[in-house]
Write a protein that holds these residues in place. Structure first.
Motif, PDB file in Angstrom:
ATOM      1  N   UNK A 129      -9.622  10.023  -6.429  1.00  0.00           N
ATOM      2  CA  UNK A 129      -9.820   9.653  -4.817  1.00  0.00           C
ATOM      3  C   UNK A 129     -10.735   8.255  -4.804  1.00  0.00           C
ATOM      4  N   UNK A 130     -10.468   7.329  -5.600  1.00  0.00           N
ATOM      5  CA  UNK A 130     -11.190   6.077  -5.511  1.00  0.00           C
ATOM      6  C   UNK A 130     -10.983   5.378  -4.129  1.00  0.00           C
ATOM      7  N   UNK A 131     -11.955   4.590  -3.721  1.00  0.00           N
ATOM      8  CA  UNK A 131     -11.794   4.066  -2.545  1.00  0.00           C
ATOM      9  C   UNK A 131     -11.219   2.356  -2.909  1.00  0.00           C
ATOM     10  N   UNK A 132     -10.831   1.571  -1.848  1.00  0.00           N
ATOM     11  CA  UNK A 132     -10.555   0.336  -2.253  1.00  0.00           C
ATOM     12  C   UNK A 132     -11.598  -0.539  -3.118  1.00  0.00           C
ATOM     13  N   UNK A 133     -12.616  -0.370  -2.460  1.00  0.00           N
ATOM     14  CA  UNK A 133     -13.861  -1.175  -2.927  1.00  0.00           C
ATOM     15  C   UNK A 133     -14.161  -0.685  -4.471  1.00  0.00           C
ATOM     16  N   UNK A 134     -14.037   0.616  -4.810  1.00  0.00           N
ATOM     17  CA  UNK A 134     -14.141   1.177  -6.147  1.00  0.00           C
ATOM     18  C   UNK A 134     -13.097   0.636  -7.287  1.00  0.00           C
ATOM     19  N   UNK A 135     -11.912   0.507  -6.585  1.00  0.00           N
ATOM     20  CA  UNK A 135     -10.733   0.018  -7.382  1.00  0.00           C
ATOM     21  C   UNK A 135     -10.907  -1.480  -7.731  1.00  0.00           C
ATOM     22  N   UNK A 136     -11.260  -2.123  -6.619  1.00  0.00           N
ATOM     23  CA  UNK A 136     -11.368  -3.651  -6.587  1.00  0.00           C
ATOM     24  C   UNK A 136     -12.464  -3.801  -7.663  1.00  0.00           C
ATOM     25  N   UNK A 137     -13.453  -3.250  -7.688  1.00  0.00           N
ATOM     26  CA  UNK A 137     -14.474  -3.473  -8.819  1.00  0.00           C
ATOM     27  C   UNK A 137     -13.829  -3.344 -10.331  1.00  0.00           C
ATOM     28  N   UNK A 138     -13.310  -2.037 -10.401  1.00  0.00           N
ATOM     29  CA  UNK A 138     -12.660  -1.819 -11.813  1.00  0.00           C
ATOM     30  C   UNK A 138     -11.307  -2.927 -12.186  1.00  0.00           C
ATOM     31  N   UNK A 139     -10.698  -3.331 -10.950  1.00  0.00           N
ATOM     32  CA  UNK A 139      -9.499  -4.111 -11.579  1.00  0.00           C
ATOM     33  C   UNK A 139     -10.085  -5.819 -11.350  1.00  0.00           C
ATOM     34  N   UNK A 140     -11.555  -5.771 -10.942  1.00  0.00           N
ATOM     35  CA  UNK A 140     -12.013  -7.336 -10.717  1.00  0.00           C
ATOM     36  C   UNK A 140     -11.036  -7.999  -9.796  1.00  0.00           C
ATOM     37  N   UNK A 141     -10.742  -7.238  -8.700  1.00  0.00           N
ATOM     38  CA  UNK A 141      -9.893  -8.180  -7.711  1.00  0.00           C
ATOM     39  C   UNK A 141     -10.574  -7.852  -6.438  1.00  0.00           C
TER      40      UNK A 141
ATOM     41  N   UNK B  42      -8.810  -6.029  -0.725  1.00  0.00           N
ATOM     42  CA  UNK B  42      -7.644  -6.219   0.015  1.00  0.00           C
ATOM     43  C   UNK B  42      -6.390  -5.957  -0.932  1.00  0.00           C
ATOM     44  N   UNK B  43      -6.638  -6.588  -2.124  1.00  0.00           N
ATOM     45  CA  UNK B  43      -5.604  -6.644  -3.327  1.00  0.00           C
ATOM     46  C   UNK B  43      -5.425  -5.233  -3.534  1.00  0.00           C
ATOM     47  N   UNK B  44      -6.660  -4.660  -3.833  1.00  0.00           N
ATOM     48  CA  UNK B  44      -6.886  -3.006  -4.368  1.00  0.00           C
ATOM     49  C   UNK B  44      -5.907  -2.148  -3.501  1.00  0.00           C
ATOM     50  N   UNK B  45      -6.472  -2.504  -2.004  1.00  0.00           N
ATOM     51  CA  UNK B  45      -5.682  -1.560  -1.061  1.00  0.00           C
ATOM     52  C   UNK B  45      -4.161  -1.692  -1.166  1.00  0.00           C
ATOM     53  N   UNK B  46      -3.806  -2.913  -1.349  1.00  0.00           N
ATOM     54  CA  UNK B  46      -2.216  -3.086  -1.334  1.00  0.00           C
ATOM     55  C   UNK B  46      -1.710  -2.415  -2.616  1.00  0.00           C
ATOM     56  N   UNK B  47      -2.311  -2.214  -3.668  1.00  0.00           N
ATOM     57  CA  UNK B  47      -1.861  -1.513  -4.872  1.00  0.00           C
ATOM     58  C   UNK B  47      -1.920  -0.211  -4.499  1.00  0.00           C
ATOM     59  N   UNK B  48      -3.092   0.391  -3.881  1.00  0.00           N
ATOM     60  CA  UNK B  48      -3.137   2.076  -3.628  1.00  0.00           C
ATOM     61  C   UNK B  48      -1.714   2.174  -2.591  1.00  0.00           C
ATOM     62  N   UNK B  49      -1.551   1.431  -1.631  1.00  0.00           N
ATOM     63  CA  UNK B  49      -0.407   1.683  -0.596  1.00  0.00           C
ATOM     64  C   UNK B  49       0.867   1.693  -1.637  1.00  0.00           C
TER      65      UNK B  49
END
Length: 347
Positions: free
Chosen positions: A181-193, A196-203
């Motif tokens: 259940x990761x958030x866009x901010x959590x995923x952005x941190x893991x991917x170093x992105x 907005x890019x992380x949310x696009x990937x989640x979508x």
């Protein structure tokens, strides 16, 4: 106190936040942020903390816990020590020895078999992703597992249209992050992105695998209504703070609830395998195979070298079929087996 003042006061690094006490936080997330920016002292402090933890928790403590009669250490397991139903290991805890770092693997090298014996490690391969593919009815992931494909490569192909080291690595991160259940901010941190890019990937992930999104929404609706999640075997996991007025508490409960049916079902399956294991080995004429440890998705055995081939077949069969007959999975349970003179070498 001194470290925070040096990092953010004396050296002037950005990102320092003071708590209620008026002191700078220097927890792992703060130091990892700085290390990611190339701050060498932050990396060295993280390394020192890791070594200090390994030394105090294992290399010093384990020697004091060797049983004088057996010459071994003996952990204790709790059936109710973890929320999702996993066994919890204490005195000493042998489930949290880090395996992703070379120094952590060296600790596992210290667990050796008796002369003439070897250690065998049997690990469920990507069991949580397999269970997610079944529970959320995700066709592309199910097909990939059934065909024995590299699941992260398949996800990379679905999301990026190409498979290389970079896209596979990112796909692997996304595969596991979504299930928590990761958030866009959590995923952005893991991917170093960027978020907005992380949310696009989640979508994109949810568009490609809509069953995962439906599973998440249905799970959250159900747990808000009933207060609990349920594994495939009917075991309940309670979340009393799912409607908390405190945002952090509520979101933490939501993330845990999304993963609980998956991790909880995984815990049920390996317990079923453990209960069946010794009778199956005895029936196969393998009384000298000992089951030593359970570490989440892994079972560790000690056995005579000459029994490895026969025991491997029994262990794999028991683990692969542990869900049945109560639950018939739509994906196979993969089991990876390795052997060696030590626990570290068996991986």
């Amino acid at each position: 106190v001194q470290l925070g003042e040096i990092l953010f006061g004396k050296l002037g690094h950005k990102g320092g936040k003071k708590g209620k006490s008026g002191q700078y936080s220097t927890d792992v997330t703060v130091l990892e942020d700085l290390a990611g920016q190339g701050v060498e002292i932050a990396r060295k402090v993280l390394d020192w903390r890791q070594l200090q933890k390994l030394k105090s928790t294992y290399t010093d403590t384990l020697q004091d816990q060797i049983n004088s009669k057996t010459g071994r250490v003996h952990t204790s397991y709790s059936l109710a020590g973890a929320q999702t139903g996993r066994l919890a290991s204490t005195d000493p805890n042998l489930q949290n020895i880090p395996i992703r770092t070379e120094i952590g693997r060296q600790i596992r090298d210290a667990f050796v078999a008796e002369p003439g014996n070897v250690i065998l490690s049997a690990d469920y391969s990507q069991i949580e992703l397999r269970l997610a593919a079944h529970i959320a009815d995700v066709g592309p992931l199910r097909e990939a597992f059934e065909a024995g494909e590299d699941i992260h490569a398949r996800t990379a192909q679905e999301l990026y249209g190409e498979v290389n080291r970079d896209t596979r690595g990112r796909a692997k991160t996304i595969n596991f992050s979504i299930l928590y259940g990761i958030s866009r901010w959590g995923l952005a941190k893991r991917l170093e992105s960027t978020p907005e890019d992380a949310q696009a990937l989640i979508d994109a992930y949810f568009k490609r695998f809509p069953g995962i999104n439906s599973y998440i929404q249905e799970t959250l609706e159900s747990v808000r209504e009933s207060g609990h999640t349920t594994t495939l075997f009917g075991r309940k996991c309670w979340f009393p703070r799912i409607k908390s007025g405190n945002g952090a508490e509520r979101q933490g409960s939501e993330r845990a609830a999304i993963n609980a049916p998956i991790q909880g079902t995984s815990a049920d399956i390996i317990k079923r395998a453990m209960v069946r294991m010794m009778p199956a080995l005895a029936e196969a004429g393998l009384p000298n195979v000992k089951m030593l440890l359970q570490v989440h998705d892994e079972l560790v055995f000690e056995l005579p070298e000459g029994d490895v081939a026969a025991a491997s077949k029994v262990i794999e069969a028991v683990m692969a079929g542990a869900a049945e007959p109560m639950v018939k999975l739509s994906v196979p349970l993969g089991v990876e087996i390795g052997t060696g003179p030590s626990w570290g070498a068996a991986h």
